[in-house]
Design a protein around this motif. Structure first.
Motif, mmCIF file in Angstrom:
data_model
loop_
_atom_site.group_PDB
_atom_site.id
_atom_site.type_symbol
_atom_site.label_atom_id
_atom_site.label_comp_id
_atom_site.label_asym_id
_atom_site.label_seq_id
_atom_site.Cartn_x
_atom_site.Cartn_y
_atom_site.Cartn_z
ATOM 1 N N VAL A 157 -6.819 2.742 5.470
ATOM 2 C CA VAL A 157 -6.580 4.315 6.046
ATOM 3 C C VAL A 157 -5.254 4.822 5.551
ATOM 4 O O VAL A 157 -5.021 5.836 5.750
ATOM 5 N N VAL A 158 -4.203 3.779 5.118
ATOM 6 C CA VAL A 158 -2.890 4.293 4.905
ATOM 7 C C VAL A 158 -3.056 5.190 3.794
ATOM 8 O O VAL A 158 -2.435 6.594 3.664
ATOM 9 N N PRO A 159 -3.562 5.001 2.551
ATOM 10 C CA PRO A 159 -3.694 6.060 1.406
ATOM 11 C C PRO A 159 -4.322 7.235 2.103
ATOM 12 O O PRO A 159 -3.893 8.586 1.465
ATOM 13 N N LEU A 160 -5.236 7.215 2.714
ATOM 14 C CA LEU A 160 -5.977 8.385 3.182
ATOM 15 C C LEU A 160 -4.807 9.243 4.244
ATOM 16 O O LEU A 160 -4.914 10.524 3.996
ATOM 17 N N GLN A 161 -4.017 8.714 4.901
ATOM 18 C CA GLN A 161 -2.974 9.272 5.622
ATOM 19 C C GLN A 161 -1.993 10.145 4.652
ATOM 20 O O GLN A 161 -1.596 11.094 4.841
ATOM 21 N N LEU A 162 -1.573 9.340 3.746
ATOM 22 C CA LEU A 162 -0.708 9.789 2.601
ATOM 23 C C LEU A 162 -1.370 10.938 2.040
ATOM 24 O O LEU A 162 -0.450 11.943 1.559
ATOM 25 N N LEU A 163 -2.537 10.855 1.342
ATOM 26 C CA LEU A 163 -3.288 12.005 0.792
ATOM 27 C C LEU A 163 -3.212 13.318 1.744
ATOM 28 O O LEU A 163 -2.846 14.275 1.118
ATOM 29 N N ALA A 164 -3.327 13.143 2.896
ATOM 30 C CA ALA A 164 -3.530 14.227 3.856
ATOM 31 C C ALA A 164 -2.169 14.815 3.978
ATOM 32 O O ALA A 164 -1.926 16.199 3.986
ATOM 33 N N TYR A 165 -1.168 13.887 4.204
ATOM 34 C CA TYR A 165 0.287 14.526 4.455
ATOM 35 C C TYR A 165 0.804 15.056 3.183
ATOM 36 O O TYR A 165 1.161 16.176 3.128
ATOM 37 N N HIS A 166 0.673 14.674 1.828
ATOM 38 C CA HIS A 166 0.850 15.619 0.639
ATOM 39 C C HIS A 166 0.251 16.419 0.387
ATOM 40 O O HIS A 166 0.766 17.556 -0.154
ATOM 41 N N THR A 167 -0.998 16.538 0.699
ATOM 42 C CA THR A 167 -1.788 17.818 0.654
ATOM 43 C C THR A 167 -1.205 18.721 1.355
ATOM 44 O O THR A 167 -1.377 20.007 0.952
ATOM 45 N N ALA A 168 -0.959 18.606 2.754
ATOM 46 C CA ALA A 168 -0.516 19.437 3.695
ATOM 47 C C ALA A 168 0.858 20.255 3.130
ATOM 48 O O ALA A 168 1.077 21.371 3.255
ATOM 49 N N CYS A 169 1.804 19.234 2.579
ATOM 50 C CA CYS A 169 3.095 19.557 2.147
ATOM 51 C C CYS A 169 2.807 20.687 0.989
ATOM 52 O O CYS A 169 3.664 21.584 0.902
ATOM 53 N N ALA A 170 1.754 20.288 0.070
ATOM 54 C CA ALA A 170 1.586 21.243 -1.145
ATOM 55 C C ALA A 170 1.206 22.671 -0.682
ATOM 56 O O ALA A 170 1.398 23.555 -1.032
ATOM 57 N N ARG A 171 0.263 22.663 0.430
ATOM 58 C CA ARG A 171 -0.001 23.940 1.036
ATOM 59 C C ARG A 171 0.831 24.487 1.876
ATOM 60 O O ARG A 171 0.544 25.780 2.211
ATOM 61 N N GLY A 172 1.910 23.920 2.162
ATOM 62 C CA GLY A 172 3.023 24.605 3.091
ATOM 63 C C GLY A 172 2.491 24.720 4.507
ATOM 64 O O GLY A 172 3.236 25.617 5.020
ATOM 65 N N THR A 173 1.728 23.924 4.860
ATOM 66 C CA THR A 173 1.287 23.977 6.493
ATOM 67 C C THR A 173 2.617 23.246 7.246
ATOM 68 O O THR A 173 3.314 22.567 6.735
ATOM 69 N N ASP A 174 2.423 23.671 8.572
ATOM 70 C CA ASP A 174 3.386 23.006 9.696
ATOM 71 C C ASP A 174 2.615 21.665 9.843
ATOM 72 O O ASP A 174 1.896 21.259 10.772
ATOM 73 N N VAL A 175 3.336 20.533 8.986
ATOM 74 C CA VAL A 175 2.587 19.178 9.176
ATOM 75 C C VAL A 175 2.911 18.539 10.388
ATOM 76 O O VAL A 175 1.564 18.036 11.143
ATOM 77 N N VAL A 227 0.922 -1.153 0.088
ATOM 78 C CA VAL A 227 -0.104 0.049 -0.069
ATOM 79 C C VAL A 227 0.912 1.202 0.123
ATOM 80 O O VAL A 227 0.631 2.201 -0.677
ATOM 81 N N LEU A 228 2.001 1.377 0.694
ATOM 82 C CA LEU A 228 2.820 2.374 0.826
ATOM 83 C C LEU A 228 3.386 2.492 -0.547
ATOM 84 O O LEU A 228 3.920 3.762 -0.969
ATOM 85 N N ALA A 229 3.576 1.756 -1.237
ATOM 86 C CA ALA A 229 4.266 1.806 -2.692
ATOM 87 C C ALA A 229 3.183 2.643 -3.689
ATOM 88 O O ALA A 229 3.626 3.144 -4.590
ATOM 89 N N LEU A 230 1.944 2.991 -3.149
ATOM 90 C CA LEU A 230 1.163 3.750 -4.075
ATOM 91 C C LEU A 230 1.320 5.326 -3.464
ATOM 92 O O LEU A 230 0.787 6.283 -4.373
ATOM 93 N N GLU A 231 2.428 5.655 -2.815
ATOM 94 C CA GLU A 231 2.489 7.226 -2.507
ATOM 95 C C GLU A 231 2.841 7.982 -3.700
ATOM 96 O O GLU A 231 2.183 9.145 -3.702
ATOM 97 N N PRO A 232 3.280 7.896 -4.803
ATOM 98 C CA PRO A 232 3.570 8.616 -6.175
ATOM 99 C C PRO A 232 2.057 8.767 -6.539
ATOM 100 O O PRO A 232 1.759 10.083 -6.931
ATOM 101 N N GLN A 233 1.024 8.045 -6.557
ATOM 102 C CA GLN A 233 -0.070 8.178 -7.110
ATOM 103 C C GLN A 233 -0.778 9.208 -6.044
ATOM 104 O O GLN A 233 -1.525 10.116 -6.608
ATOM 105 N N LEU A 234 -0.662 8.911 -4.965
ATOM 106 C CA LEU A 234 -1.483 9.898 -3.785
ATOM 107 C C LEU A 234 -0.887 11.134 -4.148
ATOM 108 O O LEU A 234 -1.531 12.369 -3.750
ATOM 109 N N MET A 235 0.420 11.395 -4.167
ATOM 110 C CA MET A 235 1.109 12.836 -4.482
ATOM 111 C C MET A 235 0.096 13.655 -5.674
ATOM 112 O O MET A 235 0.164 14.734 -5.552
ATOM 113 N N GLY A 236 -0.109 12.864 -6.837
ATOM 114 C CA GLY A 236 -0.739 13.528 -7.880
ATOM 115 C C GLY A 236 -2.339 13.847 -7.177
ATOM 116 O O GLY A 236 -2.818 15.080 -7.728
ATOM 117 N N TRP A 237 -2.842 13.052 -6.611
ATOM 118 C CA TRP A 237 -4.147 13.478 -5.966
ATOM 119 C C TRP A 237 -3.939 14.819 -5.262
ATOM 120 O O TRP A 237 -4.709 15.613 -5.142
#
Length: 630
Positions: A599-617, A469-479
């Motif tokens: 739940v793991v892809p949802l964690q990654l989606l939130a994480y990379h969205t926050a990174c893209a918005r520049g928040t204090d993760v 599941v963690l290997a899906l990270e690049p696709q979730l970065m796109g989302w």
């Protein structure tokens, strides 16, 4: 939440105090500060209380104390998460009392008499403040904490321990405090009631420490005493003593010293950008550690008395907050479908404020990462007061109050979790709750040997499945690039995966500050569908289970209104990407344990969205890691 570190030593202790605060930064804070008694380093004259405070990070505080400089062998330090009063310097700890009729703001030569740090909330601060103002005390802050400092000063007659004991007898609420006094340069007195506090003992006897968390003392001492409710500890050079709230001296047998390895190295980032990312990727190991050594489903996994307790229960009540509450909601589906045992899940902060119907045969299950969550502890104690004797906790900290106060426990092995938004603690909680489900199913005669073997095999395979599941990270970065431009999002799930949708929405709002809500997909047409537009992304958790066809119909409702779907679909669901539908395929369907993977892809989606918005993760605004106040 707030963090405390204090020490009595023969050396300049400020670097150790500040390092302790750095180890507690993961709990979340708005301001920080340190106070020392300069005479404790042998200043011949003019020695007294000195402090530095900052509304920036601990690193800025460190620069302050080096620049001034601030030095002392006796000191206290604090990270504050604001409750009473805004996060401004005047409200930052440590707080001073200068005595009655002294306004330090207009008198730079005023001498501080009491310095104090405090975790918790004093519920009767307003009448105490009024009484102290009548005595002439001038308040410089909006905090409830300053009340305690003035109260101790008003009661001081030459012995700090006596003054603290008299003061805490007047306090209502939760607190952990550490106090210095101008007239006693080699002494710190600390006390706890409702908020955690530990004593760190050095083997050479030359210095001793107090802290809100043993992790603050990592690398300084591994000899820890866990102070209990109402304890007061008196630290002086070369010695310490612990008394009860009533003043009774407690022995070493009553408060034993334990060797605790706080693993300060666990706080190192390594190759990761943030602790949250690191902890997401630690989940395969955390699950493996949590399930390590389990070769059979037996009640003894939850304690030596579990077999007897489990035969006496007829239902389960789960009490938890936040992410832990969602793990409990997931467990309800497991407990009722696999163990066939009636289960309720309640938000811990609400449970004790309503009239409930006690059932002495009900198993009370609390869930907490830290084991010190104030609302959950209060709910547990309320349940016990109603006659609930059968208590069990799922917890990540074996030495916590939750573990000590419950009859049974399952200790997850997630390791230290630094990021405020919980990830590996959540999935290890689910693993522990699934084990509880199987044990109760076995006790109820509803788990065959074949079923037990199949479930054990599935659990052993979880770390490998999580890696895929963690290997899906690049696709979730796109989302995440799409989501970073949005201000709202909906999350949908059905059945067992509805709580996972809620957890996904919580993660997104916590760290990216995007407003997100979760609904059972079937509820769309009962109101939320009015919100759906092309500007409202809809995340859908789509496992191949009995509700899949119903879920597909709900997805069509979204598309018909111009909504854009982001679907986490099992491989055999036959849900394809098309215009307005973005699909990421999960590596495999995992049956009852599917929530742990989804739940793991949802964690990654939130994480990379926050990174893209520049928040204090790792330290999102307004939030704290360990919530030790109500």
């Amino acid at each position: 939440m707030c963090g405390i570190v204090g020490a009595v030593s023969l050396r300049n202790i400020v670097p150790v105090l500040v390092q302790g605060l750095q180890r507690l930064e993961y709990r979340g804070y708005d301001s920080c500060g340190v106070a020392v008694h300069t005479a404790s380093l042998g200043v011949a004259s003019g020695g007294g209380l000195q402090r530095a405070r900052s509304t920036a990070r601990v690193a800025e505080l460190l620069e302050q104390v080096q620049r001034v400089p601030v030095q002392g062998a006796t000191g206290i330090a604090h990270t504050r998460w604001a409750t009473h009063g805004a996060p401004v310097q005047s409200n930052a700890h440590p707080h001073f009392s200068y005595g009655p009729k002294v306004d330090a703001s207009s008198n730079p030569d005023a001498v501080g008499r009491v310095a104090l740090v405090h975790n918790g909330i004093i519920e009767n601060h307003e009448p105490l403040r009024a009484a102290l103002q009548a005595q002439g005390y001038i308040f410089a802050s909006q905090t409830d904490t300053e009340v305690i400092a003035h109260l101790i000063d008003s009661l001081y007659t030459g012995d700090l321990l006596t003054a603290v004991q008299a003061a805490i007898a007047q306090l209502h609420g939760a607190f952990a405090i550490a106090v210095l006094h101008h007239d006693e340069p080699h002494r710190v007195v600390a006390a706890r009631a409702g908020s955690p506090l530990v004593l760190g003992v050095c083997q050479d006897g030359q210095e001793h420490f107090v802290a809100s968390d043993a992790m603050a003392l990592a690398g300084v001492t591994d000899q820890i005493i866990y102070l209990q409710e109402g304890d007061v500890v008196d630290l002086q050079l070369g010695r310490y003593c612990i008394t009860s709230r009533e003043g009774l001296l407690l022995t070493q047998e009553q408060r034993p010293v334990r060797t605790v390895h706080a693993h300060s190295g666990a706080a190192e980032l390594g190759p990761y950008r943030h602790y949250m990312q690191k902890e997401i990727f630690e989940q395969p190991r955390a699950i493996a550690d949590t399930l390590d050594g389990i070769n059979a489903i037996v009640p003894a996994l939850f304690g030596p008395d579990a077999a007897q307790v489990f035969t006496q229960i007829d239902s389960v009540l789960i009490l938890a907050c936040g992410t832990s509450y969602y793990s409990g909601c997931t467990a309800k589906y497991w407990l009722e479908s696999i163990a066939r045992i009636p289960t309720q899940v309640e938000v811990a902060s609400e449970y004790r404020y309503r009239d409930s119907v006690p059932n002495p045969r009900q198993l009370i299950v609390t869930i907490s990462q830290s084991g010190e969550t104030a609302d959950t502890l209060a709910a547990l104690r309320h349940a016990q007061s109603l006659g609930h004797a059968h208590t069990l906790t799922i917890c990540n900290v074996a030495t916590s109050a939750m573990v000590r106060e419950c009859a049974l426990a399952y200790i997850t092995r997630a390791g230290v979790e630094i990021g405020v938004a919980s990830t590996k603690a959540f999935t290890t909680q689910l693993a522990g709750l699934f084990l509880l489900t199987l044990v109760l199913a076995q006790t109820q005669g509803r788990l065959s040997a074949e079923q037990e073997a199949a479930h054990l095999q599935a659990m052993r395979h979880l770390p490998v499945a999580l890696q895929a599941v963690l290997a899906l990270e690049p696709q979730l970065m796109g989302w995440a690039e799409d989501f970073a431009r949005m201000e709202n999002a909906l999350f949908l799930g059905r059945g067992l995966h509805y709580p996972i949708a809620m957890e996904g929405a919580l993660k997104l709002k916590e760290i990216s500050y995007i407003h997100a809500e979760a609904y059972p997909a079937g509820e769309l047409k009962h109101g939320p569908l009015a919100l759906v537009t092309s500007a409202m992304p809809v995340v859908t958790v789509a496992p191949n289970d009995a509700l899949l066809e119903k879920l597909k119909s709900n997805m069509q409702e979204v598309r018909a209104r111009g909504g854009v779907l982001y679907v986490l679909a099992d491989a055999d669901t036959r849900i394809e990407s098309s215009e307005g539908i973005h699909v990421i395929r999960m590596p495999e369907h995992y049956g009852a344990l599917s929530p742990i993977l989804h739940v793991v892809p949802l964690q990654l989606l939130a994480y990379h969205t926050a990174c893209a918005r520049g928040t204090d993760v790792d330290k999102p605004r307004n939030l704290a890691k360990s919530v030790t106040v109500e």
